[in-house]
Design an enzyme around this catalytic site. Structure first.
Site, mmCIF file in Angstrom:
data_model
loop_
_atom_site.group_PDB
_atom_site.id
_atom_site.type_symbol
_atom_site.label_atom_id
_atom_site.label_comp_id
_atom_site.label_asym_id
_atom_site.label_seq_id
_atom_site.Cartn_x
_atom_site.Cartn_y
_atom_site.Cartn_z
ATOM 1 N N TYR A 78 -9.426 5.539 -3.626
ATOM 2 C CA TYR A 78 -9.106 3.989 -2.912
ATOM 3 C C TYR A 78 -9.303 2.900 -3.956
ATOM 4 C CZ TYR A 78 -8.490 6.026 1.649
ATOM 5 O OH TYR A 78 -7.931 6.757 2.731
ATOM 6 N N ARG B 87 -8.827 -3.865 9.864
ATOM 7 C CA ARG B 87 -7.040 -3.643 9.507
ATOM 8 C C ARG B 87 -6.635 -2.639 10.391
ATOM 9 N NH1 ARG B 87 -3.601 -1.511 5.914
ATOM 10 N NH2 ARG B 87 -1.713 -3.042 5.856
ATOM 11 N N ARG C 161 0.743 -1.206 0.183
ATOM 12 C CA ARG C 161 0.103 0.040 0.036
ATOM 13 C C ARG C 161 0.795 1.405 -0.106
ATOM 14 N NH1 ARG C 161 -2.818 -3.955 2.706
ATOM 15 N NH2 ARG C 161 -5.073 -3.869 2.717
ATOM 16 N N HIS D 189 -12.412 1.082 1.231
ATOM 17 C CA HIS D 189 -12.772 2.251 0.385
ATOM 18 C C HIS D 189 -13.829 3.126 1.058
ATOM 19 C CE1 HIS D 189 -13.555 5.193 -2.643
ATOM 20 N NE2 HIS D 189 -14.334 4.162 -3.607
ATOM 21 N N HIS E 64 -0.106 3.136 4.693
ATOM 22 C CA HIS E 64 -0.799 2.317 5.580
ATOM 23 C C HIS E 64 -0.263 0.677 5.200
ATOM 24 C CE1 HIS E 64 -3.695 4.972 7.639
ATOM 25 N NE2 HIS E 64 -3.632 5.428 6.445
ATOM 26 N N ARG F 247 -10.968 11.477 -1.306
ATOM 27 C CA ARG F 247 -10.651 10.077 -1.185
ATOM 28 C C ARG F 247 -11.503 9.064 -1.823
ATOM 29 N NH1 ARG F 247 -11.341 8.805 5.203
ATOM 30 N NH2 ARG F 247 -10.106 7.041 4.762
ATOM 31 N N PHE G 150 -2.854 15.785 -0.509
ATOM 32 C CA PHE G 150 -2.315 14.460 -0.123
ATOM 33 C C PHE G 150 -1.140 13.888 -0.743
ATOM 34 C CE2 PHE G 150 -2.771 9.804 0.592
ATOM 35 C CZ PHE G 150 -2.966 9.749 2.056
ATOM 36 N N ARG H 242 -2.306 -1.958 -6.838
ATOM 37 C CA ARG H 242 -2.023 -2.844 -5.746
ATOM 38 C C ARG H 242 -2.576 -4.514 -5.947
ATOM 39 N NH1 ARG H 242 -3.234 -4.404 -0.575
ATOM 40 N NH2 ARG H 242 -5.435 -3.748 -0.745
ATOM 41 N N ASN I 6 -9.143 6.202 11.338
ATOM 42 C CA ASN I 6 -7.652 6.332 12.102
ATOM 43 C C ASN I 6 -7.889 6.531 13.561
ATOM 44 O OD1 ASN I 6 -6.242 6.467 9.726
ATOM 45 N ND2 ASN I 6 -6.039 8.791 9.725
HETATM 46 FE FE1 HDD Z 1 -6.451 7.126 3.268
HETATM 47 C C1 HDD Z 1 -5.302 3.691 2.943
HETATM 48 C C2 HDD Z 1 -7.339 6.252 6.460
HETATM 49 C C3 HDD Z 1 -7.041 10.191 3.847
HETATM 50 C C4 HDD Z 1 -5.628 7.631 0.176
HETATM 51 N N1 HDD Z 1 -6.490 5.238 4.306
HETATM 52 C C5 HDD Z 1 -5.817 4.287 4.019
HETATM 53 C C6 HDD Z 1 -5.957 3.190 5.210
HETATM 54 C C7 HDD Z 1 -6.698 3.910 6.159
HETATM 55 C C8 HDD Z 1 -6.774 5.505 5.953
HETATM 56 C C9 HDD Z 1 -7.152 3.591 7.760
HETATM 57 C C10 HDD Z 1 -5.621 1.886 5.198
HETATM 58 C C11 HDD Z 1 -6.599 0.836 4.761
HETATM 59 C C12 HDD Z 1 -6.286 -0.578 4.726
HETATM 60 O O1 HDD Z 1 -6.117 -1.183 5.937
HETATM 61 O O2 HDD Z 1 -6.288 -1.233 3.763
HETATM 62 N N2 HDD Z 1 -6.974 8.087 5.018
HETATM 63 C C13 HDD Z 1 -7.270 7.744 5.867
HETATM 64 C C14 HDD Z 1 -8.035 8.521 6.807
HETATM 65 C C15 HDD Z 1 -8.116 9.986 6.199
HETATM 66 C C16 HDD Z 1 -7.344 9.572 4.948
HETATM 67 C C17 HDD Z 1 -8.877 8.612 8.123
HETATM 68 C C18 HDD Z 1 -8.594 11.113 6.256
HETATM 69 C C19 HDD Z 1 -9.403 11.577 7.094
HETATM 70 N N3 HDD Z 1 -6.296 8.754 2.151
HETATM 71 C C20 HDD Z 1 -6.664 9.941 2.482
HETATM 72 C C21 HDD Z 1 -6.517 10.710 1.377
HETATM 73 C C22 HDD Z 1 -6.282 10.071 0.521
HETATM 74 C C23 HDD Z 1 -5.985 8.883 0.868
HETATM 75 C C24 HDD Z 1 -7.023 12.278 1.515
HETATM 76 C C25 HDD Z 1 -5.947 10.513 -1.092
HETATM 77 C C26 HDD Z 1 -6.652 11.364 -1.714
HETATM 78 N N4 HDD Z 1 -5.497 6.030 1.688
HETATM 79 C C27 HDD Z 1 -5.556 6.424 0.577
HETATM 80 C C28 HDD Z 1 -4.950 5.311 -0.510
HETATM 81 C C29 HDD Z 1 -4.980 3.961 0.559
HETATM 82 C C30 HDD Z 1 -5.589 4.796 1.698
HETATM 83 C C31 HDD Z 1 -3.826 5.773 -1.198
HETATM 84 C C32 HDD Z 1 -3.437 3.392 0.530
HETATM 85 C C33 HDD Z 1 -3.956 1.942 0.431
HETATM 86 C C34 HDD Z 1 -5.396 1.744 0.340
HETATM 87 O O3 HDD Z 1 -5.934 3.064 0.054
HETATM 88 O O4 HDD Z 1 -5.953 0.804 0.119
HETATM 89 O O5 HDD Z 1 -5.890 5.307 -1.360
#
Ligand code: HDD
Length: 710
Positions: free
Chosen positions: A361, A111, A71, A338, A74, A357, A160, A368, A147
């Site tokens: 996702y 997770r 990822r 997502h 995370h 967001r 981001f 991935r 979170n």
């Molecule tokens: Fe995110 C993963 C939580 C903002 C883009 N995010 C990811 C995971 C968590 C969060 C818990 C891990 C999920 C897992 O266990 O597979 N993210 C948050 C929270 C945010 C947040 C609470 C703000 C309130 N995230 C955020 C933004 C973006 C992303 C603004 C993009 C614009 N996040 C991602 C991602 C991930 C991710 C890149 C990486 C792996 C995945 O999604 O599956 O898409």
């Protein structure tokens, strides 16, 4: 009930895809039984391997492709199955089925993760923790991608990639791993006034949890609840751990990272294996749509929380984790969350971070997991069957009968039909939207410091000290003096004393910036968005301090018993039984792994003095008995035992000296201190154990930290 005795609709579905190799013969991926897995097919015993060797080729090819991209954030995570039970109906506010019927149980997969580090990094990094929950509801999957902190660094998703690039290892030399203590992170942050509230959380001990079971979960954004009548409430989601919110000390975190980098993963796994199932109260803050503008901040701003003093958290359900995954990769690694996976009765708000967001996702899963069919991976499947006209793609699993893959159609009788709302068909909540097309931020987002102040002012004295020390540690690793100074300038908008204390240790002076974001080029929109200094309406919020958390249980606390030959077996077993009755976990640590002869038998230690460390335990008992004390003080053991005691003392843990162990006490750092300390217990009589249990349940005596570290 044990880990393996669990059953629910999702686990039944997973069972259909689960195999065991017990008593089976080895086969190829085509099911052919293999007779020799030791040697490849060769032309002569010492000759070259033949291309014909399909068994070798299949095995090596599969191996060559075993890895998938981690990822992008995370990457390091730990997962578990569980169940969400609704104890109070929310049907007045939402038509979501799993939140309507009291007693309803919904299977979940959760997770937890760190954010910045790679898959193989340490669990104890100073970082935000992800807390992502997939609810397998009867109406489809609902993902709450949360979170352990209720706010975020940035207000708009367009920032981001910048945030993540700044915190990740620096691109030229790929250093440092799983750490925010470096130039690029603080360069970015010191130029981002909107991050200050989140920085207070990140520098607090919330960023180094004692256990994944002892941290809160927050949905962060305001979401919308919609009921049957179409009435809207804003909602904030909360998970409150039944064991309370607890952390470790930073010094401890750094040592755990060496002694047991899998500390959190192991703790979660072992608790579930032992039947000490982690539990959280699930709560909601509900705000009627018409009250949207009643706050001194914008509900759409993800850098703000709604103080519990202004809107109380109503507890309505329980989340319990009760089964470990059978296979890390198949489940924890391949699970795909997502925030856009929603069910009728829940909808998005215009929070610009959430809106971004919603794109990110699915997109990331494509790179991935490699295919738009990632929803067919068993862990990602909804418990209700999927029916649509989407077809084909890499690794398609579902075999859909018939000629029709379009809609409308007459050949397939029009199927699959659209569902009416009364049949559970999802409709986006209708709202009037009008406005100029602008690339701008709302003026209601300009207050960046009031809630940073609220958080800092709500902390207890030890928590404030830890936060200051964390800032000093992090900024001391910054090599560019201007960044340190600029960051101190930002802190001055939050609290002058905080800024001064940090500045002193960094050897800089506090220069309050004229404009908080003065260093950003003042062009167009950004100039309009100069931050404002405001005081928060709520001055102090008790819920923000870990000092006010649950402190009346020792359930699942890990207590190390230091023993040697001649230990008082009766006293040891008696205390062990009393602690275990309260739910604690006792582990024996001895000079070696050889059985220890106590006064009434023999016991097998789990650890030796050199194979573990006091940082892996919540409290220590030095077992009673003069004989064992002599062995523990022997030259080959003494240094190790005293290190155990001194470190536990330094980290504010409870230590109980059994009778006859005075020599150990006298030689430790404790003897040098002359203060009364409720968590250092020296055996007096049969009631001392009560004081010990009380001290363990308080977690740590942080208020004695200055004394203990003098
Ligand atoms: Fe995110 C993963 C939580 C903002 C883009 N995010 C990811 C995971 C968590 C969060 C818990 C891990 C999920 C897992 O266990 O597979 N993210 C948050 C929270 C945010 C947040 C609470 C703000 C309130 N995230 C955020 C933004 C973006 C992303 C603004 C993009 C614009 N996040 C991602 C991602 C991930 C991710 C890149 C990486 C792996 C995945 O999604 O599956 O898409």
């Amino acid at each position: 009930m044990k880990n393996d005795d669990q059953n629910n609709e999702k686990l039944d579905q997973l069972n259909e895809h689960t195999t065991s190799n017990e008593n089976e013969k080895l086969t190829t991926n085509q099911g052919l039984k293999i007779n020799n897995n030791q040697d490849s097919l060769k032309s002569g015993e010492r000759g070259p391997t033949l291309l014909e060797d399909f068994i070798l080729r299949e095995k090596i090819t599969h191996f060559d492709h075993e890895r998938i991209p981690e990822r992008v954030v995370h990457a390091r995570g730990s997962g578990a199955h569980g169940v969400f039970k609704l104890n109070k109906s929310l049907s007045t506010y939402t038509k979501a089925g799993f939140l309507s019927k009291v007693g309803k149980e919904t299977p979940v997969f959760v997770r937890f993760s760190t954010v910045a580090g790679s898959k193989g990094s340490t669990d104890l990094a100073r970082d935000v923790r992800g807390f992502a929950i997939k609810f397998y509801t009867e109406e489809g999957n609902y993902d709450l991608v949360a979170n352990n902190m209720p706010v975020f660094f940035i207000q708009d998703a367009i920032k981001f990639p910048d945030l993540v690039h700044a915190v990740k290892p620096e691109p030229d030399n790929e250093m440092p791993q799983a750490a925010s203590a470096h130039d690029t992170f603080w360069d970015f942050i010191s130029l981002m006034p909107e991050s200050m509230h989140m920085i207070m959380w990140l520098m607090s001990d919330r960023a180094i949890p004692r256990s994944l079971r002892m941290m809160e979960g927050f949905g962060v954004h305001s979401f919308k609840f919609i009921n049957e009548e179409g009435k809207v409430h804003f909602v904030k989601f909360h998970f409150k751990p039944k064991l309370g919110v607890h952390s470790v000390a930073w010094d401890e975190a750094q040592r755990i990272s060496g002694v047991d980098p899998d500390f959190h993963k192991r703790d979660l796994w072992e608790s579930i294996e032992n039947g000490a199932f982690p539990e959280w109260d699930f709560g909601v803050q509900l705000i009627p749509e018409e009250d949207e503008h009643k706050f001194d901040f914008d509900l759409l701003d993800p850098t703000k929380l709604v103080p519990e003093e202004e809107v109380r958290v109503e507890i309505v359900g329980t989340l319990t984790l009760n089964k470990n995954p059978d296979n890390f990769f198949a489940e924890t690694e391949q699970v795909a969350f997502h925030p856009g996976h929603i069910v009728p009765g829940i909808d998005f708000t215009n929070d610009p971070l959430l809106q971004g967001r919603l794109f990110s996702y699915t997109d990331t899963q494509l790179s991935r997991l490699g295919s738009p069919n990632f929803h067919e991976i068993p862990i990602n499947r909804s418990v209700n069957t999927v029916h649509n006209n989407q077809r084909d793609g890499h690794m398609r699993q579902q075999i859909v009968k018939g000629k029709v893959s379009y809609e409308p159609n007459s050949i397939g009788g029009g199927c699959p039909f659209q569902a009416m709302m009364s049949e559970g068909g999802f409709t986006s909540h209708e709202e009037r939207v009008s406005g100029e097309k602008v690339r701008k931020r709302s003026q209601s987002f300009v207050d960046h410091y009031s809630q940073a102040k609220l958080f800092y002012n709500s902390q207890s004295v030890p928590e404030q000290t830890h936060l200051q020390n964390a800032l000093v540690f992090e900024l001391s690793k910054v090599t560019i003096p201007e960044i340190r100074e600029r960051m101190v300038g930002q802190l001055a908008f939050i609290d002058q004393t905080l800024a001064k204390k940090v500045a002193e240790k960094l050897g800089v002076t506090v220069k309050k910036l004229k404009q908080p974001n003065q260093s950003i080029p003042a062009d167009g929109n950004i100039a309009e968005l100069q931050s404002e200094e405001r005081e928060p309406n709520t001055k102090i919020s008790e819920a923000l301090s870990m000092q006010n958390t649950v402190k009346d249980t020792i359930k699942s606390r890990k207590i190390g018993f230091i023993v040697a030959n001649g230990a008082d077996g009766t006293a040891l077993n008696d205390l062990k039984a009393k602690l275990e009755k309260e739910g604690a976990k006792v582990e024996l640590i001895a000079p070696s792994l050889a059985p220890v002869k106590t006064t009434d038998g023999s016991m097998i230690p789990k650890h030796s003095l050199t194979s573990t460390a006091s940082v892996c335990f919540d409290a220590l008992y030095i077992s009673a008995g003069e004989q064992s004390a002599i062995e523990l003080m022997a030259p080959e053991n003494r240094h190790h035992v005293l290190r155990f005691i001194n470190e536990a003392y330094k980290h504010c843990k409870a230590i109980y000296f059994g009778s006859g162990t005075e020599a150990l006490y006298d030689n430790s750092n404790i003897a040098m201190k002359k203060h009364e300390d409720p968590a250092v217990i020296i055996w007096k009589d049969g009631r001392s154990y009560k004081q010990f249990i009380e001290a363990v349940s308080r977690h740590r005596v942080w208020e004695f930290e200055p004394e203990r570290n003098k």
